[in-house]
Scaffold this motif. Sequence first.
Motif, PDB file in Angstrom:
ATOM      1  N   PRO A   1      -8.222   4.605  14.011  1.00 37.82           N
ATOM      2  CA  PRO A   1      -9.673   4.677  14.249  1.00 37.82           C
ATOM      3  C   PRO A   1     -10.018   5.483  15.491  1.00 37.82           C
ATOM      4  O   PRO A   1      -9.157   5.762  16.325  1.00 37.82           O
ATOM      5  N   VAL A   2     -11.290   5.841  15.595  1.00 43.28           N
ATOM      6  CA  VAL A   2     -11.783   6.660  16.717  1.00 43.28           C
ATOM      7  C   VAL A   2     -12.835   5.829  17.443  1.00 43.28           C
ATOM      8  O   VAL A   2     -13.632   5.124  16.807  1.00 43.28           O
ATOM      9  N   SER A   3     -12.857   5.919  18.773  1.00 43.16           N
ATOM     10  CA  SER A   3     -13.808   5.108  19.547  1.00 43.16           C
ATOM     11  C   SER A   3     -15.241   5.549  19.265  1.00 43.16           C
ATOM     12  O   SER A   3     -15.492   6.684  18.862  1.00 43.16           O
ATOM     13  N   THR A   4     -16.166   4.624  19.498  1.00 42.57           N
ATOM     14  CA  THR A   4     -17.599   4.914  19.355  1.00 42.57           C
ATOM     15  C   THR A   4     -18.267   4.575  20.689  1.00 42.57           C
ATOM     16  O   THR A   4     -17.590   4.210  21.651  1.00 42.57           O
TER      17      THR A   4
ATOM     18  N   ASP B   1     -17.482   0.690  20.701  1.00 43.33           N
ATOM     19  CA  ASP B   1     -16.168   0.125  20.375  1.00 43.33           C
ATOM     20  C   ASP B   1     -15.042   1.008  20.902  1.00 43.33           C
ATOM     21  O   ASP B   1     -15.153   2.232  20.871  1.00 43.33           O
TER      22      ASP B   1
ATOM     23  N   ASP C   1     -11.873  -5.876  10.819  1.00 40.95           N
ATOM     24  CA  ASP C   1     -10.410  -5.898  10.717  1.00 40.95           C
ATOM     25  C   ASP C   1      -9.756  -6.348  12.019  1.00 40.95           C
ATOM     26  O   ASP C   1     -10.167  -5.956  13.117  1.00 40.95           O
TER      27      ASP C   1
ATOM     28  N   ARG D   1      -3.122   4.118   7.113  1.00 40.83           N
ATOM     29  CA  ARG D   1      -4.539   4.407   7.359  1.00 40.83           C
ATOM     30  C   ARG D   1      -4.673   5.359   8.548  1.00 40.83           C
ATOM     31  O   ARG D   1      -3.757   5.423   9.384  1.00 40.83           O
TER      32      ARG D   1
ATOM     33  N   VAL E   1     -10.621   1.784  20.895  1.00 43.32           N
ATOM     34  CA  VAL E   1      -9.442   1.617  20.029  1.00 43.32           C
ATOM     35  C   VAL E   1      -8.360   0.892  20.821  1.00 43.32           C
ATOM     36  O   VAL E   1      -7.996   1.305  21.925  1.00 43.32           O
TER      37      VAL E   1
ATOM     38  N   TYR F   1      -3.330  -0.247  15.110  1.00 45.41           N
ATOM     39  CA  TYR F   1      -4.491   0.088  15.956  1.00 45.41           C
ATOM     40  C   TYR F   1      -5.711  -0.610  15.375  1.00 45.41           C
ATOM     41  O   TYR F   1      -5.834  -0.718  14.140  1.00 45.41           O
ATOM     42  N   ALA F   2      -6.625  -1.047  16.233  1.00 38.56           N
ATOM     43  CA  ALA F   2      -7.846  -1.690  15.736  1.00 38.56           C
ATOM     44  C   ALA F   2      -9.036  -1.222  16.558  1.00 38.56           C
ATOM     45  O   ALA F   2      -8.899  -0.938  17.757  1.00 38.56           O
ATOM     46  N   LEU F   3     -10.175  -1.144  15.912  1.00 40.50           N
ATOM     47  CA  LEU F   3     -11.422  -0.786  16.595  1.00 40.50           C
ATOM     48  C   LEU F   3     -12.093  -2.087  17.032  1.00 40.50           C
ATOM     49  O   LEU F   3     -12.431  -2.935  16.190  1.00 40.50           O
TER      50      LEU F   3
END
Length: 314
Positions: free
Chosen positions: A23-26, A29, A95, A20, A31, A101-103
Amino acid sequence: MLAMVLNLPGDEHTFHAEERAIPVSTSTDSVLKIMAFGLNYAELLTRNGESPDVKFPRVIGIEAVGTVSDTATDSGFHVGQTVMTLMGGLGREFDGSYEEYALIPNHQLYPLSIKDSWAQLATIPESFYTAYGSLKRLRLSTGAHLLIRGGTSNAGIAALLLAKTMGYTVSTTSRNSDKLTTLQKLGADETLLDRGSLETTTSFDGILELVGTSTLRDSLQHLATTGTVVVTGGLGGEWSLPDFSPFEVPGYLTNFQSTNVNARLLSQAVALIKDHRLQLPIAQTFELTDITQAHQAMINSHKIGKIVVIANHD
Ligand SMILES: NC(=O)c1ccc[n+]([C@@H]2O[C@H](COP(=O)([O-])OP(=O)(O)OC[C@H]3O[C@@H](n4cnc5c(N)ncnc54)[C@H](OP(=O)(O)O)[C@@H]3O)[C@@H](O)[C@H]2O)c1
């Protein structure tokens, strides 16, 4: 990045290795680069489809330690910072830890200032938080006599280690006489063989009930009239008490749930672990690609300690 995904519930062979995008930070949230995570019995149930709120596909796993790899400037964290996360919907509503890696919502990342191996750090979040939160519910004073029922569970061992730093006398149990020596080595003042009922004349000031309602009635027989029982676990597979009468409780009865993490309690637990160099034993470590074997070990292993999975190497 690698994610071990459950497209549907099933046995330990159901995990599907998926490549996958990281993910990218927001704005809300960050990473987390997951370095390691501990396994929990609750994840077996989720994998089996016994967590009705969990929708599939899902990356399960309710706790992790690692470093912040991408975050907004005002998140309160910096890239490279060592942090942990647990519960609050991790691995259930969004998730979780069975990936590289996880957000993670910023309010569910907690600084971790202990220097140790990633495997050792991975033993901390869920077991120590649950143990500390449960002990605080007992409101014991220094010198109090505590009974831990289900003492060889990871929550039970974490409770033993923490309770000794808090000045309590600790009696702890196992169904297995072979494990009692290990509990003594870990600091227990007294060990008791649990045959469903306990042979002791002590009236305890506090009881941490990890076996659950299958032994609760017997635990209540050993509670002081000023004492408290906290029900935290259900190792016995039962979560309610038929024909319960409040008049069966000689003292006080409460419970603890780690679902919504209290950051203050978590940081107090971490301070005790750090100051007293507490270490939960590790039963076995696995690579993320070997998650099937790790779940098999959770079912079959009779070793004391946490099963840890390494998700990334430095
Ligand atoms: N309330 C919460 O927020 C919270 C959070 C975390 C965990 N929990 C619960 O706390 C309990 C402990 O969790 P854990 O992850 O620390 O457990 P764990 O490490 O998986 O516990 C394993 C130990 O449990 C004992 N055990 C297994 N089946 C048993 C049975 N039928 N009767 C009595 N003992 C049994 C065995 O010890 P012996 O063979 O030595 O007896 C075994 O070594 C679980 O019920 C878990 O669901 C609750």
